[in-house]
Design a protein around this motif. Structure first.
Motif, mmCIF file in Angstrom:
data_model
loop_
_atom_site.group_PDB
_atom_site.id
_atom_site.type_symbol
_atom_site.label_atom_id
_atom_site.label_comp_id
_atom_site.label_asym_id
_atom_site.label_seq_id
_atom_site.Cartn_x
_atom_site.Cartn_y
_atom_site.Cartn_z
ATOM 1 N N ASP A 521 0.840 -1.206 0.000
ATOM 2 C CA ASP A 521 0.000 0.000 0.000
ATOM 3 C C ASP A 521 0.877 1.260 0.000
ATOM 4 O O ASP A 521 2.071 1.207 0.330
ATOM 5 C CB ASP A 521 -0.896 -0.020 1.241
ATOM 6 C CG ASP A 521 -1.912 1.114 1.240
ATOM 7 O OD1 ASP A 521 -2.724 1.170 0.298
ATOM 8 O OD2 ASP A 521 -1.870 1.957 2.167
ATOM 9 N N LYS A 522 0.284 2.387 -0.335
ATOM 10 C CA LYS A 522 1.034 3.648 -0.367
ATOM 11 C C LYS A 522 1.516 4.047 1.024
ATOM 12 O O LYS A 522 2.458 4.824 1.169
ATOM 13 C CB LYS A 522 0.188 4.760 -0.976
ATOM 14 C CG LYS A 522 -1.046 5.140 -0.158
ATOM 15 C CD LYS A 522 -1.822 6.271 -0.826
ATOM 16 C CE LYS A 522 -3.053 6.668 -0.009
ATOM 17 N NZ LYS A 522 -3.806 7.766 -0.639
ATOM 18 N N SER A 523 0.879 3.466 2.066
ATOM 19 C CA SER A 523 1.279 3.792 3.437
ATOM 20 C C SER A 523 2.359 2.861 3.973
ATOM 21 O O SER A 523 2.744 2.961 5.141
ATOM 22 C CB SER A 523 0.061 3.733 4.371
ATOM 23 O OG SER A 523 -0.407 2.391 4.479
ATOM 24 N N ASP A 525 5.779 0.938 4.993
ATOM 25 C CA ASP A 525 7.159 1.269 5.344
ATOM 26 C C ASP A 525 8.061 0.628 4.292
ATOM 27 O O ASP A 525 7.994 -0.587 4.069
ATOM 28 C CB ASP A 525 7.475 0.725 6.742
ATOM 29 C CG ASP A 525 8.923 0.974 7.141
ATOM 30 O OD1 ASP A 525 9.784 0.170 6.737
ATOM 31 O OD2 ASP A 525 9.167 1.971 7.842
ATOM 32 N N HIS A 553 0.553 -0.119 -5.043
ATOM 33 C CA HIS A 553 -0.289 1.076 -5.173
ATOM 34 C C HIS A 553 0.309 2.015 -6.217
ATOM 35 O O HIS A 553 1.524 2.194 -6.296
ATOM 36 C CB HIS A 553 -0.397 1.769 -3.814
ATOM 37 C CG HIS A 553 -1.453 2.827 -3.752
ATOM 38 N ND1 HIS A 553 -1.310 4.068 -4.359
ATOM 39 C CD2 HIS A 553 -2.690 2.841 -3.170
ATOM 40 C CE1 HIS A 553 -2.392 4.784 -4.150
ATOM 41 N NE2 HIS A 553 -3.258 4.065 -3.423
ATOM 42 N N ASP A 555 0.665 5.143 -6.443
ATOM 43 C CA ASP A 555 1.503 6.253 -5.986
ATOM 44 C C ASP A 555 2.967 5.841 -5.842
ATOM 45 O O ASP A 555 3.873 6.684 -5.924
ATOM 46 C CB ASP A 555 0.998 6.786 -4.645
ATOM 47 C CG ASP A 555 -0.320 7.557 -4.795
ATOM 48 O OD1 ASP A 555 -0.820 7.651 -5.936
ATOM 49 O OD2 ASP A 555 -0.850 8.042 -3.779
ATOM 50 N N ASP A 610 -5.884 1.206 -5.571
ATOM 51 C CA ASP A 610 -6.015 1.287 -4.113
ATOM 52 C C ASP A 610 -6.239 -0.114 -3.553
ATOM 53 O O ASP A 610 -6.166 -1.102 -4.286
ATOM 54 C CB ASP A 610 -7.167 2.224 -3.715
ATOM 55 C CG ASP A 610 -8.484 1.866 -4.406
ATOM 56 O OD1 ASP A 610 -8.664 0.688 -4.796
ATOM 57 O OD2 ASP A 610 -9.329 2.766 -4.562
ATOM 58 N N ALA A 631 1.201 -2.387 5.007
ATOM 59 C CA ALA A 631 0.592 -1.051 5.167
ATOM 60 C C ALA A 631 0.750 -0.570 6.595
ATOM 61 O O ALA A 631 0.696 -1.363 7.544
ATOM 62 C CB ALA A 631 -0.886 -1.096 4.789
ATOM 63 N N GLU A 632 0.936 0.733 6.755
ATOM 64 C CA GLU A 632 0.962 1.340 8.082
ATOM 65 C C GLU A 632 -0.408 1.917 8.430
ATOM 66 O O GLU A 632 -0.678 2.189 9.598
ATOM 67 C CB GLU A 632 2.026 2.445 8.126
ATOM 68 C CG GLU A 632 3.451 1.933 8.012
ATOM 69 C CD GLU A 632 3.793 0.941 9.106
ATOM 70 O OE1 GLU A 632 3.704 1.306 10.301
ATOM 71 O OE2 GLU A 632 4.135 -0.226 8.774
ATOM 72 N N ASP A 633 -1.247 2.092 7.423
ATOM 73 C CA ASP A 633 -2.605 2.602 7.635
ATOM 74 C C ASP A 633 -3.468 1.442 8.144
ATOM 75 O O ASP A 633 -3.808 0.521 7.395
ATOM 76 C CB ASP A 633 -3.151 3.154 6.316
ATOM 77 C CG ASP A 633 -4.500 3.850 6.474
ATOM 78 O OD1 ASP A 633 -5.294 3.416 7.328
ATOM 79 O OD2 ASP A 633 -4.770 4.798 5.720
ATOM 80 N N SER A 634 -3.819 1.488 9.427
ATOM 81 C CA SER A 634 -4.550 0.369 10.044
ATOM 82 C C SER A 634 -5.939 0.191 9.449
ATOM 83 O O SER A 634 -6.449 -0.931 9.357
ATOM 84 C CB SER A 634 -4.660 0.573 11.558
ATOM 85 O OG SER A 634 -5.318 1.798 11.854
ATOM 86 N N ASN A 652 1.524 -7.103 7.187
ATOM 87 C CA ASN A 652 2.937 -6.836 7.472
ATOM 88 C C ASN A 652 3.712 -8.119 7.819
ATOM 89 O O ASN A 652 4.490 -8.153 8.790
ATOM 90 C CB ASN A 652 3.085 -5.811 8.605
ATOM 91 C CG ASN A 652 2.695 -4.408 8.161
ATOM 92 O OD1 ASN A 652 2.555 -4.136 6.961
ATOM 93 N ND2 ASN A 652 2.510 -3.505 9.116
#
Length: 717
Positions: A521-523, A525, A553, A555, A610, A631-634, A652
């Motif tokens: 994902d774009k979020s 790490d 993603h 981005d 997305d 992703a870091e976006d939970s 992760n």
């Protein structure tokens, strides 16, 4: 010989002279008239074999049946109405033979002449063979005919036979055309005898019984006494009993025999091509059966009996078996590795794919790892007989739902001999009997591992608890045993799993493909993403839980992170292919399909808008095995975890964690993408079912008038 040749039929490459015996049931129809189509097909086969250089000698029945049909007609047209009202006497068999022989041979002559083949008639009697001069002359005549490409056609001369009861007397040198064919095969030094019947071969029971199975190779020590023959031939005098007696006699004397159907097209030619049809009788057949090998049904029944003895043992005693197996594996490590290296060497010489050879090899430390996983399994909480739920149905009436062994498992696996150890230990821990069929490429490895494991099983249980199936031809027979085998688990290619599912009524548990995805994902790490993607693809590329498709993603393409991921993969030697969007944007080769399991250092990359696009892609092209999001976006991560409909879904973490040992199951029998019963890595619990055990104090239903139901949950008490 063609590509379907059976190794046990390899001797046919040296066959030149063959005796073919065709029975009355093949020569005639049910109404007694000649079966012109079958006779024509028979003559065409002999013509083809003649042209290929084979020497074919035909022994034919049917004269008496043909003659009886004709004489019945003659008696009908020559009788008055008053004569027909009287009881009809049975026609004289010798007269039937005399009339029928003429008509039968006339038909053979006509059919062969249409194929530009010449045939010759030779009528013999039992007494003829008592004369050495006759035998010598017989050989000279037949050899002369065969040199001229003439087909000798033999029949017993029933019209002048001195046998006291031609259709019942079993005394003498031969007593029917089956035994005559066997005698001629010996006398004329044939290389093969083919007995044509009205069924495919010898069955374990009546051919009409669905439970009866075709016996491909007759082994006297195994099959004598266990086979119940049906009635004799509907029209001839022998039937299958006579054929088997003749076949055993000839095979013992050194002449291979195949009993097969005369109704099927081209069966004589198929036999001479070495195809796996009919029942083979061979003097050396016993030597072909590996030590410990057995009839498929016998193996399954024995495994069930042993499993019940295993279930009756205490948990401590069952655990001791596992500890003993672990110790035995380590004690025999050197021999196991030697056999495995021989398999790997043979696979390399045969040109097998690198991914298969990778799965085949037992790498350094593997035996110790397997032994330790077995010890972990043995120390786990007892899985069999656990009370899963306890309910008070009524006062003094308690119902327990308990865990229970399934019964007998059939595991069909390819390449990986370590799977045999895992599966066997799980079967013992769960109290199940087991039949194992490994790939031929791991034959030596599987044999030594099976020997080491079964030698650790105590006599009071029996080493037949775990049977090793060594012949591919036994698999179709095993898949018919839905009354004895409770679950089939195929571990291998999509093709293998699909074939198994289409070939059995037994429940099948497993997965066809391992199309595993990692979505970045774009979020995400970046450092974490690199580590997880590399591990998922390169830790063990041949594994079914390795990443095959990387979704990124959109981005991450713009900010250059996608290029960094690709570079990291390429440094590790991974070949990169793209979906339509990625291949166009990044100028990389386009993947021929999203639903492709590389099982090697290669993967597909595609760009998505997305998390929802990633989920849609996984549902369209995945195999519901294992998929992961980085992703870091939970909130995005939770959407992925909740909506991806796969057996295992990670956040992760590398897809390589989808494994029975890593899940703490001790080991795994496979990974299931089924939505019924077990799903994901299948350990001990996946090999269990449930039983209901009720303990009452005299309760009766009586229309539910005398029972006051409480249905109180006592599980937690």
């Amino acid at each position: 010989m063609d590509s379907n040749v059976d190794p046990s039929r390899a001797f046919v490459k040296d066959v030149k002279r063959v005796v073919v015996k065709v029975g009355t049931a093949v020569v005639t129809r049910a109404d007694g008239r000649l079966a012109l189509g079958r006779l024509g097909a028979l003559c065409e086969q002999i013509h083809e074999l003649n042209s290929q250089g084979y020497e074919v000698i035909l022994v034919t029945s049917g004269a008496v049946g043909v003659g009886r049909q004709r004489l019945k007609y003659r008696r009908l047209v020559n009788s008055s109405f008053a004569d027909l009202q009287k009881p009809q006497l049975e026609l004289d068999g010798k007269a039937c033979a005399a009339v029928g022989q003429n008509g039968l041979m006339a038909l053979y002559d006509l059919l062969f002449s249409q194929l530009d083949v010449t045939s010759a008639q030779l009528l013999v009697t039992d007494n003829d063979f008592r004369d050495p001069d006759f035998r010598r002359q017989l050989n000279e005549t037949v050899n002369s005919l065969l040199d001229l490409k003439v087909v000798p056609i033999f029949n017993e001369n029933d019209a002048i036979s001195t046998r006291r009861a031609p259709y019942e007397d079993s005394s003498g040198i031969f007593w029917d055309n089956d035994s005559l064919a066997a005698l001629l095969a010996l006398e004329l030094k044939a290389d093969l005898l083919v007995l044509l019947s009205d069924v495919e071969g010898l069955y374990s029971g009546p051919p009409s019984n669905p439970q009866s199975k075709l016996i491909h190779t007759y082994i006297k020590e195994r099959h004598e006494g266990m086979i119940t023959f049906g009635d004799k031939s509907r029209v001839g005098r022998g039937g299958m009993t006579a054929k088997v007696k003749a076949a055993v006699y000839a095979a013992h004397a050194g002449i291979p025999v195949v009993i097969t159907s005369g109704f099927a097209t081209g069966n004589i030619i198929k036999v001479l091509q070495g195809q796996h049809i009919g029942t083979l009788f061979h003097r050396d057949a016993k030597q072909w059966v590996p030590s410990g090998d057995s009839d498929p049904r016998e193996m399954a029944v024995a495994a069930r009996e042993c499993s019940r003895r295993l279930q009756a043992m205490s948990s401590k005693d069952r655990n001791k078996i596992l500890f003993d197996i672990a110790d035995a594996l380590e004690a025999n490590e050197k021999q196991i590795i030697t056999e495995n290296e021989a398999d790997v060497s043979a696979a390399e010489k045969a040109g097998y794919e690198k991914s298969l050879i990778s799965r085949l090899a037992l790498k350094p430390g593997k035996i110790s790892s397997l032994a330790n996983s077995i010890r972990v399994l043995a120390k786990m909480e007892e899985p069999v007989g656990r009370v899963l739920k306890r309910t008070e149905l009524a006062e003094g009436f308690i119902l327990d739902k308990t865990s229970s062994s399934l019964g007998v498992l059939l595991i069909i696996f390819e390449s990986r001999p370590d799977a045999l150890v895992q599966i066997a230990s799980l079967a013992i821990r769960s109290g199940n009997g087991l039949l194992l069929k490994g790939g031929k490429e791991a034959r030596r490895s599987n044999a030594i591992l099976h020997k080491v494991i079964t030698s650790s099983i105590p006599e009071r249980v029996g080493e037949k608890l775990i049977g090793l199936v060594t012949s591919r031809e036994e698999i179709p027979e095993l898949l018919k045993l839905d009354d004895v085998i409770d679950l089939v688990i195929p571990r291998g290619s999509n093709k293998l799993v699909s074939q198994i599912k289409a070939s059995t009524k037994i429940p099948v548990l497993g997965h066809a493909d391992g199309i595993c995805h990692v979505y970045v994902d774009k979020s995400a790490d970046l450092d974490m993403a690199k580590q997880i993607v590399l591990d998922a693809k390169t830790d063990y590329p041949a594994a079914c839980n390795a990443m095959e498709t990387l979704l990124v993603h959109k981005d991450l393409e713009k900010n250059g992170i996608l290029n960094e991921l690709i570079m990291e993969l390429q440094i590790k030697g991974v070949s990169i292919y793209g979906g339509p969007r990625a291949s166009s944007s990044l100028n990389i080769p386009e993947a021929h399909s999203f639903h492709h399991e590389y099982s090697s250092l290669a993967c597909t990359i595609e760009i998505v808008d997305d998390v929802h696009s990633a989920i849609d892609h996984i549902h369209r092209h995945g195999s519901a095995h294992t998929d992961s999001i980085i992703a870091e976006d939970s909130e995005v991560a939770n959407i992925f975890l909740q909506q991806v409909d796969s057996a295992a879904v990670f956040h992760n973490a590398s897809t390589r964690f989808s494994d029975g040992f890593r899940f703490g199951l001790g080991a795994e029998v496979g990974i299931s993408t089924s939505r019924i019963h077990a799903r994901g890595p299948v350990g001990v619990e996946g090999l269990l079912t449930t039983r209901w055990i009720a303990r009452g104090t005299g309760q009766v239903v009586n229309g539910d008038k005398g029972v006051i139901y409480t249905h109180k949950d006592l599980t937690a008490l």
